[in-house]
Design a protein around this motif. Structure first.
Motif, PDB file in Angstrom:
ATOM      1  N   UNK A   1       0.819  -1.223   0.000  1.00  0.00           N
ATOM      2  CA  UNK A   1       0.000   0.000   0.000  1.00  0.00           C
ATOM      3  C   UNK A   1       0.850   1.270   0.000  1.00  0.00           C
ATOM      4  N   UNK A   2       1.877   1.315   0.845  1.00  0.00           N
ATOM      5  CA  UNK A   2       2.671   2.543   0.966  1.00  0.00           C
ATOM      6  C   UNK A   2       3.251   3.025  -0.367  1.00  0.00           C
ATOM      7  N   UNK A   3       3.770   2.136  -1.229  1.00  0.00           N
ATOM      8  CA  UNK A   3       4.311   2.638  -2.513  1.00  0.00           C
ATOM      9  C   UNK A   3       3.267   3.370  -3.361  1.00  0.00           C
ATOM     10  N   UNK A   4       2.012   2.920  -3.287  1.00  0.00           N
ATOM     11  CA  UNK A   4       0.963   3.602  -4.058  1.00  0.00           C
ATOM     12  C   UNK A   4       0.751   5.019  -3.539  1.00  0.00           C
ATOM     13  N   UNK A   5       0.821   5.197  -2.218  1.00  0.00           N
ATOM     14  CA  UNK A   5       0.657   6.535  -1.646  1.00  0.00           C
ATOM     15  C   UNK A   5       1.825   7.436  -2.025  1.00  0.00           C
ATOM     16  N   UNK A   6       3.036   6.890  -1.971  1.00  0.00           N
ATOM     17  CA  UNK A   6       4.214   7.672  -2.357  1.00  0.00           C
ATOM     18  C   UNK A   6       4.129   8.070  -3.824  1.00  0.00           C
ATOM     19  N   UNK A   7       3.626   7.159  -4.661  1.00  0.00           N
ATOM     20  CA  UNK A   7       3.465   7.439  -6.099  1.00  0.00           C
ATOM     21  C   UNK A   7       2.532   8.628  -6.331  1.00  0.00           C
ATOM     22  N   UNK A   8       1.589   8.842  -5.384  1.00  0.00           N
ATOM     23  CA  UNK A   8       0.643   9.963  -5.506  1.00  0.00           C
ATOM     24  C   UNK A   8       1.181  11.245  -4.886  1.00  0.00           C
ATOM     25  N   UNK A   9       2.457  11.230  -4.447  1.00  0.00           N
ATOM     26  CA  UNK A   9       3.074  12.450  -3.936  1.00  0.00           C
ATOM     27  C   UNK A   9       3.100  12.581  -2.426  1.00  0.00           C
ATOM     28  N   UNK A  10       2.696  11.553  -1.705  1.00  0.00           N
ATOM     29  CA  UNK A  10       2.711  11.610  -0.241  1.00  0.00           C
ATOM     30  C   UNK A  10       4.143  11.460   0.251  1.00  0.00           C
ATOM     31  N   UNK A  11       4.502  12.218   1.302  1.00  0.00           N
ATOM     32  CA  UNK A  11       5.821  12.063   1.924  1.00  0.00           C
ATOM     33  C   UNK A  11       6.020  10.598   2.324  1.00  0.00           C
ATOM     34  N   UNK A  12       7.167   9.995   2.018  1.00  0.00           N
ATOM     35  CA  UNK A  12       7.367   8.574   2.345  1.00  0.00           C
ATOM     36  C   UNK A  12       7.103   8.226   3.800  1.00  0.00           C
ATOM     37  N   UNK A  13       7.590   9.055   4.737  1.00  0.00           N
ATOM     38  CA  UNK A  13       7.380   8.716   6.147  1.00  0.00           C
ATOM     39  C   UNK A  13       5.909   8.857   6.516  1.00  0.00           C
ATOM     40  N   UNK A  14       5.202   9.816   5.890  1.00  0.00           N
ATOM     41  CA  UNK A  14       3.762   9.955   6.142  1.00  0.00           C
ATOM     42  C   UNK A  14       3.016   8.742   5.607  1.00  0.00           C
ATOM     43  N   UNK A  15       3.422   8.236   4.445  1.00  0.00           N
ATOM     44  CA  UNK A  15       2.772   7.060   3.864  1.00  0.00           C
ATOM     45  C   UNK A  15       2.951   5.842   4.761  1.00  0.00           C
ATOM     46  N   UNK A  16       4.152   5.649   5.279  1.00  0.00           N
ATOM     47  CA  UNK A  16       4.420   4.476   6.114  1.00  0.00           C
ATOM     48  C   UNK A  16       3.739   4.594   7.472  1.00  0.00           C
ATOM     49  N   UNK A  17       3.724   5.784   8.061  1.00  0.00           N
ATOM     50  CA  UNK A  17       3.003   5.952   9.313  1.00  0.00           C
ATOM     51  C   UNK A  17       1.503   5.782   9.106  1.00  0.00           C
ATOM     52  N   UNK A  18       1.010   6.191   7.944  1.00  0.00           N
ATOM     53  CA  UNK A  18      -0.412   6.034   7.627  1.00  0.00           C
ATOM     54  C   UNK A  18      -0.804   4.559   7.645  1.00  0.00           C
ATOM     55  N   UNK A  19      -0.045   3.726   6.947  1.00  0.00           N
ATOM     56  CA  UNK A  19      -0.404   2.305   6.906  1.00  0.00           C
ATOM     57  C   UNK A  19      -0.164   1.649   8.262  1.00  0.00           C
ATOM     58  N   UNK A  20       0.839   2.131   9.019  1.00  0.00           N
ATOM     59  CA  UNK A  20       1.059   1.577  10.351  1.00  0.00           C
ATOM     60  C   UNK A  20      -0.132   1.882  11.255  1.00  0.00           C
ATOM     61  N   UNK A  21      -0.627   3.114  11.219  1.00  0.00           N
ATOM     62  CA  UNK A  21      -1.769   3.490  12.059  1.00  0.00           C
ATOM     63  C   UNK A  21      -2.992   2.641  11.724  1.00  0.00           C
ATOM     64  N   UNK A  22      -3.317   2.539  10.448  1.00  0.00           N
ATOM     65  CA  UNK A  22      -4.532   1.796  10.105  1.00  0.00           C
ATOM     66  C   UNK A  22      -4.338   0.292  10.262  1.00  0.00           C
TER      67      UNK A  22
END
Length: 652
Positions: A490-511
Motif C-alpha cells: 500500500x505505501x508505494x501507491x501513496x508515495x506514487x501519488x506524492x505523499x511524503x514517504x514517512x507519512x505514507x508508512x506511518x499512515x499504513x502503520x496506524x490503520x
C-alpha cells in the motif's frame, strides 16, 4: 499386573506410550536455545565478531538466529494451539532436528550456496524446501492460519502468476529456484525483516523483560496510580498512563492488555465504569503503546530500515500524532468520569509516595535510552542494551519497595527474551517470503499501479481505499506481519501519488494497528473484553470511539506533514495548538460532556468544531479558514456552556 486386574497409575512425568519426551528433558533444551538466541543478539549488537576478527556474511548471523528459533518454535508450540505442551511428541522432535540440520547446512555453507541458487543444485533446494515447509508449520502454530494462507497465496502467485489475466500477471518461477532463493537470498527469509528482528527487536525485548523481572513495570504502574489516582476518573487515567508506558516497551498490543489489563480493568470496574468501557479504554491505551516514542513497537524499527533513515527520525515524526492519540484518550477518560459522577481512587489503594520513589532509578534507563538514540545517535540495539544494563545494575543496587532481584532472575530474563522473540522471528522470516515474491515477480510494481489506477488520480479516494485494505489485512495478523504487508503493498501507491514517504508508512502503520480495536476481528479489544467479562463486540465498538484520533489524524498528516513536525517552526506550532484544541472539542462531543452534560445537538456542534480545528492550515488552500472557524465555534460553545453552568449553579 496388580491384584484384581487393577493397573498402576501412570507416571505423569514419564513419556506417553509411543508418545515422546517429557518436559523435564526438553524444557532445559528449549531454555538453552532461547539463551543462545539472546546471547548471539547481544554479541552482534556489541560488534564482538568484528572485534575478535571473525569474518562472515550478515545473512549467516540471521541464519544462525533462525537455526535456533525454528527448532525452538517446533519444540515449544503444540500442533493444536489450545493443547498444553507437557510431552514433546516424537514427530515434533524429528521436525525440530530436521529444521536444525537443514538450517545448520545453510548457515555454514552460505558463502558457497548463495552463489549457486540460480543453478538449482539439490544441496541448495532440498534443505531450503525443508526449512520453508517447517517454517510455515511453526508460523501456523504461533499465529494461526491467516498469515500462513497469505504467504502460500504469494508463493502460488510466484509459481503460477502467468495464469492471472491483466495487469497483475506475473513471471512464473521454477519451484526449485524459488525454494533456494527464499531460503538463501538476502531478499528472502534472511532479508530486511529478519535483520531488524534478529538485531534490534531482541535487544528491546531484553530491556522489557529486565524491567519486568526487576519490578520496573510495577514501578510504572504504581507511579501512574500515585500520579493520577487522586483525580476524578483516576482509574481510567491510570490505565492510559500505565499502558502507554508499558506498551512502549512490550511491542504487542495483546501482550500489553494481558500485562496491565489484569490490574487496571478490575480497578476501573470497581470505580463504577461499565465493563465494556473498562475493557475498551485499556485496549486503546495498550494499542497506542506501539505508536508512542521513544521505544514504539517492532514495526517502527523496520520502518526506519525501509525508509533508509534513522530510528530517531521515525520516533520524532511519530511523536505528535501519538501524543494527540493519548491526549484524546486522557480527555475522554476525564469527561466520562465527570458525566458518570466517578470520583478519585480511594486513598487506601494508592501506594505511599516514599515506596514508589524507591523505584525512581528505573527512569535513568529511559533517560539513557533517549540520550543514546537522539544525542549519541547510536544504533537502536546498542542503545537498548545500554538501557538494559542500567536496569540490571540499578535494580541490584537499589531494588524496588525493599526487594532486590537475584542473579537467577536477571539470568532468567535472557531465557525469557529468547522465548518471547520466537514468534517475531518466525513472522519476520515469513514476511521475507512475501517481500521475496514481490521482488522476484514484479508484483509490487503491478499492485502499486493497480491501486493508483483504482484511485483514479484522487488522493483522498486512494487514502480511503488504503485504509480499508489496511484494516482488512490487519484482522487477525500480528502487528509486524501487518506492517510488512502494508509497507510493501500500500505505501508505494501513496508515495506514487506524492505523499511524503514517512507519512505514507506511518499512515499504513496506524490503520494496520487499528485493526486491533476494529470489529469484527479486534484482537486487543477482545482480549480486554475477556478480562473485563464484557461482550466482545460492545467492547470493540467502544474502543473505536475512544481511539477515534487514530482514524482521523493519519488523513491529516498525509495532507499536511506539519503534524509530523516537518515544516517551518511557526507552521508546526500552529498545527500543534489547533490540533490540541480540536482533540479536546471532538473528545467532549463524543463523551457527551464538557463543563456539563451536552445535548445531542451540542455534541454534534462540538465534534464539527473540533474536526475543523484539527485540519492543519497547510492541508489545502484555504485550510487556515477552517482552523479559524473551528476554534471560534469551539470558543463560542464553551462560553455558552460556562454561562449555562453558572446559571444552573445560581438557580440551584
Amino acid at each position: 499386573m496388580a491384584a484384581g486386574g487393577d493397573r498402576a497409575a501412570p507416571d505423569r512425568g514419564a513419556p506417553r506410550l509411543g508418545g515422546g519426551v517429557p518436559k523435564r528433558v526438553w524444557g532445559p533444551v528449549a531454555d538453552f536455545l532461547a539463551i543462545l538466541i539472546t546471547g548471539l543478539a547481544i554479541l552482534w549488537a556489541l560488534d564482538v565478531p568484528r572485534m575478535v576478527g571473525w569474518s562472515f556474511y550478515p545473512q549467516q548471523y540471521l541464519a544462525a538466529i533462525l537455526l535456533l528459533a525454528l527448532p525452538l518454535g517446533l519444540i515449544r508450540l503444540p500442533a493444536r494451539r489450545a493443547e498444553p505442551r507437557e510431552v514433546l511428541p516424537w514427530y515434533d522432535l524429528i521436525a525440530a532436528l530436521l529444521a536444525f540440520v537443514a538450517m545448520a547446512w545453510l548457515t555454514l555453507g552460505y558463502p558457497t550456496l548463495v552463489n549457486q541458487v540460480f543453478m538449482r543444485p539439490p544441496e541448495v533446494w532440498v534443505p531450503a524446501l525443508v526449512v520453508l515447509v517447517l517454517l510455515l508449520e511453526a508460523l501456523r502454530r504461533a499465529t494461526g492460519w491467516a498469515l500462513v494462507i497469505i504467504i502460500v497465496v504469494f508463493v502460488l502467485y510466484a509459481l503460477f502468476g502467468d495464469m492471472i489475466p491483466g495487469r497483475l500477471a506475473g513471471r512464473p518461477q521454477n519451484w526449485q529456484l524459488l525454494a533456494g532463493y527464499m531460503a538463501v537470498d538476502s531478499n528472502g527469509i534472511l532479508g530486511l525483516p529478519m535483520g531488524v528482528a534478529a538485531a534490534v527487536i531482541i535487544a528491546f525485548i531484553l530491556f522489557g523483560n529486565l524491567l519486568t523481572e526487576t519490578r520496573g513495570s510495577d514501578f510504572f504502574t504504581d507511579a501512574a496510580l500515585l500520579g493520577m489516582g487522586r483525580f476524578r476518573g483516576g482509574s481510567m487515567k491510570i490505565a492510559v498512563l500505565a499502558s502507554a508506558l508499558f506498551g512502549s516497551i512490550s511491542g504487542s498490543a495483546v501482550a500489553n492488555v494481558a500485562g496491565t489489563g489484569v490490574v487496571t480493568i478490575p480497578l476501573i470496574k470497581r470505580d463504577g465504569y461499565p465493563a465494556h468501557k473498562a475493557g475498551a479504554i485499556e485496549a486503546v491505551a495498550s494499542t497506542g503503546g506501539q505508536l508512542m516514542p521513544p521505544v514504539m513497537g517492532a514495526a517502527a524499527f523496520l520502518m526506519a530500515e525501509f525508509l533508509s533513515i534513522s530510528y530517531s527520525a521515525v520516533a520524532l515524526a511519530a511523536l505528535l500524532p501519538a501524543m494527540l492519540y493519548y491526549a484524546a484518550l486522557f480527555i475522554q477518560a476525564d469527561l466520562e468520569a465527570a458525566r458518570l459522577g466517578i470520583r478519585a481512587v480511594p486513598a487506601d489503594r494508592i501506594p505511599p509516595k516514599r515506596l514508589v520513589l524507591t523505584g525512581i532509578h528505573f527512569i535513568l534507563a529511559f533517560a539513557l535510552l533517549i540520550w543514546a538514540l537522539f544525542g549519541l545517535l547510536w544504533q537502536p540495539e546498542r542503545a537498548a542494551l545500554l538501557a538494559a544494563a542500567s536496569v540490571a545494575v540499578t535494580a541490584l543496587i537499589f531494588g524496588y519497595r525493599g526487594q532486590r532481584p537475584g542473579l537467577r532472575q536477571l539470568f532468567g530474563a535472557f531465557a525469557g527474551t529468547g522465548h518471547a522473540v520466537v514468534e517475531i522471528i518466525l513472522i519476520s522470516a515469513g514476511a521475507g517470503i512475501v517481500i521475496g515474491v514481490l521482488n522476484l515477480t514484479g508484483l509490487s510494481f503491478n499492485l502499486t499501479y493497480a491501486l493508483v489506477q483504482i484511485g483514479g488520480g484522487s488522493l483522498l479516494l486512494l487514502l480511503v481505499l488504503s485504509a480499508a485494505v489496511c484494516i482488512v489485512l490487519g484482522m487477525g495478523l500480528p502487528t509486524l506481519g501487518v506492517y510488512v504487508l502494508l509497507a510493501a503493498l500500500v505505501a508505494p501507491a501513496l508515495v506514487e501519488m506524492g505523499v511524503e514517504p514517512i507519512a505514507a508508512h506511518l499512515y499504513v502503520l496506524y490503520f494496520g494497528m487499528m485493526s486491533m480495536i476494529t470489529p469484527p476481528i479486534a484482537l486487543a479489544a477482545f482480549a480486554a473484553a475477556s478480562i473485563a467479562r464484557a461482550p466482545a463486540m460492545a467492547t470493540g465498538w467502544a474502543a473505536m470511539r475512544f481511539g477515534w484520533t487514530a482514524f482521523v489524524i493519519p488523513f491529516l498528516f498525509v495532507f499536511s506533514p506539519t503534524l509530523l513536525l516537518i515544516g517551518e517552526p511557526a507552521a508546526v506550532a500552529l498545527a500543534v495548538v489547533t490540533a490540541v484544541i480540536g482533540v479536546y472539542l471532538v473528545s467532549a462531543g463524543l463523551a457527551g460532556y464538557a463543563l456539563d452534560r451536552l445535548s445531542m445537538g451540542q455534541r454534534a456542534l462540538y465534534i464539527v468544531a473540533g474536526l475543523l480545528a484539527l485540519v492543519p492550515a497547510q492541508a489545502f488552500p484555504g485550510a487556515g479558514a477552517t482552523d479559524l472557524v473551528g476554534v471560534a465555534l469551539g470558543a463560542g460553545l464553551l462560553i455558552v456552556d460556562i454561562l449555562r453552568t453558572r446559571r444552573a449553579a445560581t438557580s440551584g
